[in-house]
Design a protein around this motif. Structure first.
Motif, PDB file in Angstrom:
ATOM      1  N   LEU A   1      32.304  47.464  38.299  1.00  0.00           N
ATOM      2  CA  LEU A   1      33.157  46.684  37.907  1.00  0.00           C
ATOM      3  C   LEU A   1      33.417  45.923  39.386  1.00  0.00           C
ATOM      4  O   LEU A   1      33.448  46.436  40.197  1.00  0.00           O
ATOM      5  CB  LEU A   1      34.502  47.434  37.729  1.00  0.00           C
ATOM      6  N   LEU A   2      33.326  44.339  39.022  1.00  0.00           N
ATOM      7  CA  LEU A   2      33.577  43.716  40.276  1.00  0.00           C
ATOM      8  C   LEU A   2      34.987  43.048  40.079  1.00  0.00           C
ATOM      9  O   LEU A   2      35.466  42.394  38.978  1.00  0.00           O
ATOM     10  CB  LEU A   2      32.633  42.356  40.215  1.00  0.00           C
ATOM     11  N   VAL A   3      35.884  42.823  41.134  1.00  0.00           N
ATOM     12  CA  VAL A   3      37.148  42.543  40.941  1.00  0.00           C
ATOM     13  C   VAL A   3      37.304  41.103  41.876  1.00  0.00           C
ATOM     14  O   VAL A   3      36.902  41.218  43.090  1.00  0.00           O
ATOM     15  CB  VAL A   3      38.328  43.363  41.544  1.00  0.00           C
ATOM     16  N   ARG A   4      37.259  39.698  41.218  1.00  0.00           N
ATOM     17  CA  ARG A   4      37.516  38.822  41.978  1.00  0.00           C
ATOM     18  C   ARG A   4      38.481  37.854  41.490  1.00  0.00           C
ATOM     19  O   ARG A   4      38.703  37.682  40.252  1.00  0.00           O
ATOM     20  CB  ARG A   4      36.177  38.086  41.877  1.00  0.00           C
ATOM     21  N   THR A   5      39.393  37.294  42.447  1.00  0.00           N
ATOM     22  CA  THR A   5      40.535  36.664  41.985  1.00  0.00           C
ATOM     23  C   THR A   5      39.948  35.004  41.484  1.00  0.00           C
ATOM     24  O   THR A   5      40.772  34.644  40.750  1.00  0.00           O
ATOM     25  CB  THR A   5      41.263  36.182  43.211  1.00  0.00           C
ATOM     26  N   ASP A   6      38.779  34.664  41.738  1.00  0.00           N
ATOM     27  CA  ASP A   6      38.481  33.499  40.962  1.00  0.00           C
ATOM     28  C   ASP A   6      37.449  33.762  39.846  1.00  0.00           C
ATOM     29  O   ASP A   6      36.595  32.638  39.734  1.00  0.00           O
ATOM     30  CB  ASP A   6      37.851  32.583  42.265  1.00  0.00           C
ATOM     31  N   ALA A   7      37.393  34.825  39.494  1.00  0.00           N
ATOM     32  CA  ALA A   7      36.382  35.238  38.092  1.00  0.00           C
ATOM     33  C   ALA A   7      36.629  34.090  37.093  1.00  0.00           C
ATOM     34  O   ALA A   7      37.892  33.893  36.648  1.00  0.00           O
ATOM     35  CB  ALA A   7      36.535  36.679  37.600  1.00  0.00           C
ATOM     36  N   ASP A   8      35.668  33.789  36.482  1.00  0.00           N
ATOM     37  CA  ASP A   8      35.892  32.903  35.322  1.00  0.00           C
ATOM     38  C   ASP A   8      35.097  33.287  34.159  1.00  0.00           C
ATOM     39  O   ASP A   8      34.509  32.897  33.135  1.00  0.00           O
ATOM     40  CB  ASP A   8      35.352  31.544  35.698  1.00  0.00           C
ATOM     41  N   GLN A   9      34.502  34.499  34.335  1.00  0.00           N
ATOM     42  CA  GLN A   9      33.782  35.348  33.100  1.00  0.00           C
ATOM     43  C   GLN A   9      33.980  36.857  33.099  1.00  0.00           C
ATOM     44  O   GLN A   9      34.491  37.226  34.137  1.00  0.00           O
ATOM     45  CB  GLN A   9      32.425  35.151  33.207  1.00  0.00           C
ATOM     46  N   VAL A  10      33.769  37.552  32.009  1.00  0.00           N
ATOM     47  CA  VAL A  10      34.079  38.966  32.148  1.00  0.00           C
ATOM     48  C   VAL A  10      32.817  39.594  32.261  1.00  0.00           C
ATOM     49  O   VAL A  10      32.978  40.856  32.927  1.00  0.00           O
ATOM     50  CB  VAL A  10      34.386  39.206  30.274  1.00  0.00           C
ATOM     51  N   VAL A  11      31.599  39.263  31.920  1.00  0.00           N
ATOM     52  CA  VAL A  11      30.369  39.889  32.289  1.00  0.00           C
ATOM     53  C   VAL A  11      29.549  39.027  32.990  1.00  0.00           C
ATOM     54  O   VAL A  11      29.191  38.160  32.311  1.00  0.00           O
ATOM     55  CB  VAL A  11      29.746  40.476  31.195  1.00  0.00           C
ATOM     56  N   ASP A  12      28.938  39.353  34.173  1.00  0.00           N
ATOM     57  CA  ASP A  12      27.855  38.419  34.695  1.00  0.00           C
ATOM     58  C   ASP A  12      26.618  38.342  34.305  1.00  0.00           C
ATOM     59  O   ASP A  12      26.206  39.451  33.530  1.00  0.00           O
ATOM     60  CB  ASP A  12      28.148  38.335  36.256  1.00  0.00           C
ATOM     61  N   LEU A  13      25.490  37.662  34.695  1.00  0.00           N
ATOM     62  CA  LEU A  13      24.239  37.665  34.338  1.00  0.00           C
ATOM     63  C   LEU A  13      23.689  39.296  34.789  1.00  0.00           C
ATOM     64  O   LEU A  13      22.702  39.479  33.866  1.00  0.00           O
ATOM     65  CB  LEU A  13      23.461  36.916  35.064  1.00  0.00           C
ATOM     66  N   ALA A  14      24.100  39.832  35.809  1.00  0.00           N
ATOM     67  CA  ALA A  14      23.424  41.227  36.318  1.00  0.00           C
ATOM     68  C   ALA A  14      24.117  42.414  35.351  1.00  0.00           C
ATOM     69  O   ALA A  14      23.898  43.507  35.675  1.00  0.00           O
ATOM     70  CB  ALA A  14      23.767  41.213  37.773  1.00  0.00           C
TER      71      ALA A  14
END
Length: 285
Positions: free
Chosen positions: A110-123
């Motif tokens: 799980l990655l917590v990012r305040t600027d996240a724009d997606q739910v699941v990344d490419l990895a």
């Protein structure tokens, strides 16, 4: 554990900061582990612990980390591997019915990012803007259902492996190559799986949490699509239906053969009785 983008490295003190206090571009990495401990988990004994949320039950793990527990035997742990997490899982063992000797497991990050724009990344990492209890519950619900679906997919594959030779025997020899008890066991397996998937796990249903937090529905839908919960649930339903119809057909053939055998026995008994009745008459002539 904290990591900074742009080649920077966060110190230990940064990991204690809340998401709102993190600088832009900061990423908090949270290891996630989903376990299927057995058929059922009695969560009532844990409701006295420090609860973070209910439906599903979320508790804080002494020594660091948190856990979301499900009555159908799954638990999702948030936090780096540690003795505290291992002790917590070991403490759940007495509360598990029909415990698995080796729990099934699925790991995620799980990655917590305040600027996240997606739910699941490419990895394949799950990305959240905030690490709130409700969001962790949604993530845990999806991971737990995915793990249960994987468990049933493996079981159904085993059942298919057992039924395939029976269907081959029917094609080659024109008769069912199994006993009634064996076929009834297969029917029992199918009925139990359907009951657990629909009644307990509710793999095709949204969690009750979304009734109180409708703003999280988009997160759930996107995660459910990423893990293909609905498609896998439908595929399992189709496979269970095929198994059920195949087994019922074979069972019907076995029962028809048994009925035919009984009818022949009755005919032979009638013939024998007639022979015994006629034989004295023939002797008196």
């Amino acid at each position: 554990m904290m990591e900074l983008t742009g080649g920077e490295t966060a110190g230990r003190g940064t990991s204690a900061a809340s998401v709102g206090e993190l600088p832009a571009g900061t990423v908090e990495v949270v290891p996630v582990r989903a376990l299927l401990l057995g058929e059922r988990l009695d969560t009532r004994a844990l409701e006295r612990d420090k609860r973070l949320g209910v439906a599903p039950l979320a508790v804080e793990i002494p020594g660091g980390g948190s856990a979301v527990l499900f009555r159908y035997g799954a638990v999702v742990l948030f936090g780096p591997p540690s003795a505290a997490l291992d002790d917590f899982v070991a403490g759940l063992r007495p509360l598990v019915a029909a415990a698995s000797p080796v729990p099934e497991r699925d790991d995620a990050r799980l990655l917590v990012r305040t600027d996240a724009d997606q739910v699941v990344d490419l990895a394949g990492n799950i990305v959240l803007r905030e690490k709130t209890t409700e969001r962790l519950q949604v993530v845990a619900d999806v991971l737990a259902k995915s793990l249960v679906l994987s468990h049933y997919e493996a079981r159904i594959a085993d059942i298919f492996d057992g039924i395939e030779p029976l269907a081959a025997t029917l094609r080659e020899k024109g008769r069912a190559g199994a006993r009634g008890k064996e076929l009834l066991r297969h029917i029992g397996d199918v009925l139990l799986m359907q009951q657990k998937m629909v009644g307990r796990v509710e793999t095709g249903e949204k969690p009750e949490l979304l009734w109180d937090h409708p703003e999280l529905e988009r997160l759930y839908v996107r995660l459910a699509e990423e893990y293909e919960l609905r498609d896998r649930d439908r595929a399992l339903d189709r496979k269970l239906d095929v198994i059920s119809r195949t087994v019922e057909t074979l069972l019907g053939l076995v029962q028809a053969r048994s009925s035919l055998r009984v009818e022949w026995y009755i005919v032979l008994l009638i013939v024998a009785e007639l022979a015994l009745s006629i034989y004295p008459l023939l002797l008196t002539r």
